[in-house]
Scaffold this motif. Structure first.
Motif, mmCIF file in Angstrom:
data_model
loop_
_atom_site.group_PDB
_atom_site.id
_atom_site.type_symbol
_atom_site.label_atom_id
_atom_site.label_comp_id
_atom_site.label_asym_id
_atom_site.label_seq_id
_atom_site.Cartn_x
_atom_site.Cartn_y
_atom_site.Cartn_z
ATOM 1 N N GLY A 47 51.333 32.473 -59.392
ATOM 2 C CA GLY A 47 50.786 31.186 -59.876
ATOM 3 C C GLY A 47 50.044 30.617 -60.173
ATOM 4 N N LEU A 48 49.525 30.318 -58.901
ATOM 5 C CA LEU A 48 48.686 28.536 -59.483
ATOM 6 C C LEU A 48 47.086 29.576 -58.294
ATOM 7 N N VAL A 49 47.259 30.693 -58.038
ATOM 8 C CA VAL A 49 45.581 31.082 -57.859
ATOM 9 C C VAL A 49 44.876 31.805 -59.075
ATOM 10 N N PHE A 50 45.805 32.785 -59.230
ATOM 11 C CA PHE A 50 45.153 33.792 -60.803
ATOM 12 C C PHE A 50 45.468 33.476 -61.953
ATOM 13 N N PHE A 51 46.652 32.490 -61.991
ATOM 14 C CA PHE A 51 46.523 31.666 -63.389
ATOM 15 C C PHE A 51 47.118 30.149 -63.397
ATOM 16 N N THR A 52 46.120 29.710 -62.765
ATOM 17 C CA THR A 52 45.550 28.119 -62.179
ATOM 18 C C THR A 52 46.171 26.868 -64.110
ATOM 19 N N THR A 53 45.587 27.383 -65.288
ATOM 20 C CA THR A 53 45.092 26.282 -65.896
ATOM 21 C C THR A 53 46.501 26.579 -66.538
ATOM 22 N N VAL A 54 47.590 27.334 -66.054
ATOM 23 C CA VAL A 54 48.926 27.724 -66.744
ATOM 24 C C VAL A 54 50.264 27.028 -66.221
ATOM 25 N N ALA A 55 49.870 27.161 -64.300
ATOM 26 C CA ALA A 55 50.545 26.978 -63.054
ATOM 27 C C ALA A 55 50.465 25.324 -63.667
ATOM 28 N N LYS A 56 49.114 25.012 -64.173
ATOM 29 C CA LYS A 56 49.400 23.116 -64.364
ATOM 30 C C LYS A 56 50.434 22.719 -65.081
ATOM 31 N N SER A 57 50.671 23.349 -66.263
ATOM 32 C CA SER A 57 51.063 22.587 -67.517
ATOM 33 C C SER A 57 52.826 23.784 -67.520
ATOM 34 N N ASN A 58 53.311 24.635 -66.835
ATOM 35 C CA ASN A 58 53.852 25.432 -66.944
ATOM 36 C C ASN A 58 54.049 26.419 -65.604
ATOM 37 N N PRO A 59 54.757 25.407 -64.750
ATOM 38 C CA PRO A 59 54.894 26.624 -63.578
ATOM 39 C C PRO A 59 55.569 27.577 -64.079
ATOM 40 N N ALA A 60 57.101 27.664 -64.288
ATOM 41 C CA ALA A 60 57.341 29.017 -64.210
ATOM 42 C C ALA A 60 56.996 30.197 -65.417
ATOM 43 N N LEU A 61 56.272 29.536 -66.208
ATOM 44 C CA LEU A 61 55.788 30.501 -67.287
ATOM 45 C C LEU A 61 54.549 31.242 -66.319
ATOM 46 N N ALA A 62 53.725 30.755 -64.955
ATOM 47 C CA ALA A 62 52.614 30.919 -64.876
ATOM 48 C C ALA A 62 53.602 32.419 -63.813
ATOM 49 N N THR A 63 54.296 32.259 -62.953
ATOM 50 C CA THR A 63 54.924 32.643 -62.195
ATOM 51 C C THR A 63 56.002 33.855 -62.731
ATOM 52 N N LEU A 64 55.963 33.736 -64.143
ATOM 53 C CA LEU A 64 56.668 34.881 -65.202
ATOM 54 C C LEU A 64 55.112 35.997 -64.918
ATOM 55 N N MET A 65 54.453 35.459 -65.362
ATOM 56 C CA MET A 65 53.302 35.953 -65.558
ATOM 57 C C MET A 65 52.454 37.093 -64.590
ATOM 58 N N SER A 66 53.317 36.203 -62.923
ATOM 59 C CA SER A 66 52.273 37.073 -62.153
ATOM 60 C C SER A 66 53.102 38.034 -61.384
ATOM 61 N N PHE A 67 54.596 38.209 -61.717
ATOM 62 C CA PHE A 67 55.172 38.783 -61.999
ATOM 63 C C PHE A 67 55.433 40.270 -63.319
ATOM 64 N N VAL A 68 54.776 40.264 -64.230
ATOM 65 C CA VAL A 68 53.876 40.715 -65.382
ATOM 66 C C VAL A 68 52.437 42.011 -63.998
ATOM 67 N N THR A 69 52.160 41.231 -63.975
ATOM 68 C CA THR A 69 50.932 41.990 -62.967
ATOM 69 C C THR A 69 51.797 43.081 -61.475
ATOM 70 N N PHE A 70 52.792 42.148 -61.271
ATOM 71 C CA PHE A 70 53.554 43.454 -60.327
ATOM 72 C C PHE A 70 54.486 44.455 -60.852
ATOM 73 N N ALA A 71 54.337 44.511 -62.399
ATOM 74 C CA ALA A 71 55.096 45.464 -63.133
ATOM 75 C C ALA A 71 53.802 46.561 -63.101
ATOM 76 N N VAL A 72 52.596 46.303 -63.645
ATOM 77 C CA VAL A 72 51.185 47.470 -63.050
ATOM 78 C C VAL A 72 51.062 48.210 -62.378
ATOM 79 N N SER A 73 51.912 48.362 -61.483
ATOM 80 C CA SER A 73 52.035 49.123 -60.229
ATOM 81 C C SER A 73 52.752 50.043 -61.314
#
Length: 435
Positions: A47-73
């Motif tokens: 969330g901090l490394v790849f969704f940096t701007t989102v993480a600054k305002s909404n860390p929970a949303l950045a983590t959720l977006m990270s989990f979506v990349t997890f689903a790509v595999s």
């Protein structure tokens, strides 16, 4: 004549039990190591490394977006299972497994050297998803081939036990991934982990892949496939020949779904929730997960021994029903209390082991030799999508909108669906596996 003679000789060659264990287990250990390294990084750092701007305002949303990349595999896995299944059923298990391992290893290493959002912007997310997709394609060809290496070398009355060899790679990969991350998080600061520490486990994967390639290069083709090739019973068009077995693919997928749901609720989502929702430190929660994984390993063997003695169907019905009951009470254990968390993790992994162990036998047994790689692989990887791809993100959304008890209901529904599928699957313990 010489080619047939050569193939006939191949049918008499058989690797020793230690060679079978090493060849079947090494790839799945790397598979689950890679997956868990990614899940930890997605839960804690991406969330901090790849969704940096989102993480600054909404860390929970950045983590959720990270989990979506997890689903790509997971979404890429069916394509990988069709690709590697085609060649595994046509050319053999050995060659296909070597290529699958290389695909998986290169993709994981590239994640470890990938620049973040601050260096290349949105391209970092695009490339991350491409690496994750390639990782999924390689992973898709790994488990089914490894399961066949084990079971197609097994005595008829120990097929489930031999099928545990690749599945034991899961707790080994889990332990290695969580162990190296625990070591790093206790040695480096949070800023250092975000800056470079998260990359180390991905880079270390290259060492494991080299070892795996060495082991795989030395193994023999399985006797059952070699015999089928000598008798010209292999398929020229495995995917076309698999079409009549669509019911088996569907039932295997649904029966296996709860296994993946439980897997990623215990291993991925609960880590994120334990740190952000229950205020454990990451080293504390990782330590508890590492203890609980021993229960996972032990009950993989218990489940397989039971499946060889009492049958696949009866064993899986018992463990799935127990998982359904556990699901209704599990969320109440999620408190800032070491005892209740350990109960949640250890009991969950007991059922996880009992479910996961026998799948190394019962999924391949659904299909004949000429489409076994394709059929078992497709069922396994569709189950990964159905049960696991969105489990962390869905559980996160459920907690945000309906409270933590909703996660238990989610697991219970998946267990109930698995029970329906299991009642429709025929017992395969005494199946003639050479056909």
């Amino acid at each position: 004549m010489s080619a047939v003679a050569s193939l006939s000789q191949e049918t008499t060659k058989k690797d020793s039990v230690p060679e079978i264990i090493a060849a079947s287990m090494i790839g799945t250990a790397i598979e689950f190591y890679d997956n868990y390294c990614y899940s930890i990084a997605a839960a804690s750092y991406f969330g901090l490394v790849f969704f940096t701007t989102v993480a600054k305002s909404n860390p929970a949303l950045a983590t959720l977006m990270s989990f979506v990349t997890f689903a790509v595999s997971f979404l890429a896995r069916p394509f990988g299972s069709l690709l590697f299944g085609h060649f595994g059923d046509k050319l053999g298990r050995k060659k296909t497994l070597v290529v699958a391992l290389m695909t998986m290893g290169i993709s994981t290493f590239l994640v470890g050297v990938l620049p973040g959002y601050e260096q290349i912007g949105a391209w970092s997310v695009v490339i991350l998803c491409l690496c994750r997709a390639c990782q999924g394609i390689g992973l898709a060809g790994e488990w089914s081939g490894a399961a066949l290496v084990a079971t197609e070398n097994a005595p008829a009355d120990k097929r489930a036990l031999y099928g545990s060899f690749p599945n034991l790679g899961a707790p080994i990969g889990f332990f290695c991934a969580y162990g190296i991350n625990l070591l790093l998080t206790t040695s480096l600061s949070k800023d250092q982990m975000v800056a470079f520490g998260w990359r180390i486990p991905f880079l270390f994967s290259a060492v494991l892949v080299i070892i795996g390639l060495y082991v795989r290069a030395r193994m023999s083709e399985t006797p059952i496939f070699a015999k089928a090739a000598a008798e010209k019973r292999t398929s020229k068009h495995p995917l076309t020949d698999l079409l009549p077995y669509w019911k088996e693919v569907l039932l295997g997928t649904v029966a296996m779904g709860i296994t993946y749901t439980l897997f990623y609720i215990l291993g991925t989502w609960s880590l994120s929730y334990g740190v952000s929702g229950l205020n454990f430190t990451q080293p504390q929660y990782l330590g508890m997960q590492m203890v609980s994984v021993f229960f996972f390993a032990a009950f993989i063997i218990v489940g397989c021994l039971a499946a060889d003695k009492y049958g696949r169907k009866r064993t899986l019905v018992v463990f799935t029903a127990a998982t359904l009951v556990f699901s209704l009470f599990a969320p109440a254990l999620l408190q800032h209390n070491v005892t209740t968390i350990m109960l949640f993790l250890c009991v969950g992994f007991v059922f996880m082991g009992g479910l996961f162990g026998p799948c190394g036998a019962y999924l391949p047994e659904l299909f004949p030799t000429n489409v076994r790689y394709s059929g078992a692989g497709l069922s396994y990887n569709l189950a990964a999508i159905f049960g696991g791809a969105f489990a962390p993100s869905l559980a996160t959304w459920l907690v945000e909108n309906h409270g933590v008890m909703a996660v238990g209901w989610y697991m219970a529904v998946m267990a109930a669906l698995a029970l329906v599928a299991l009642f429709l699957i025929k017992e395969s313990k005494d199946k003639d596996y050479t056909k």
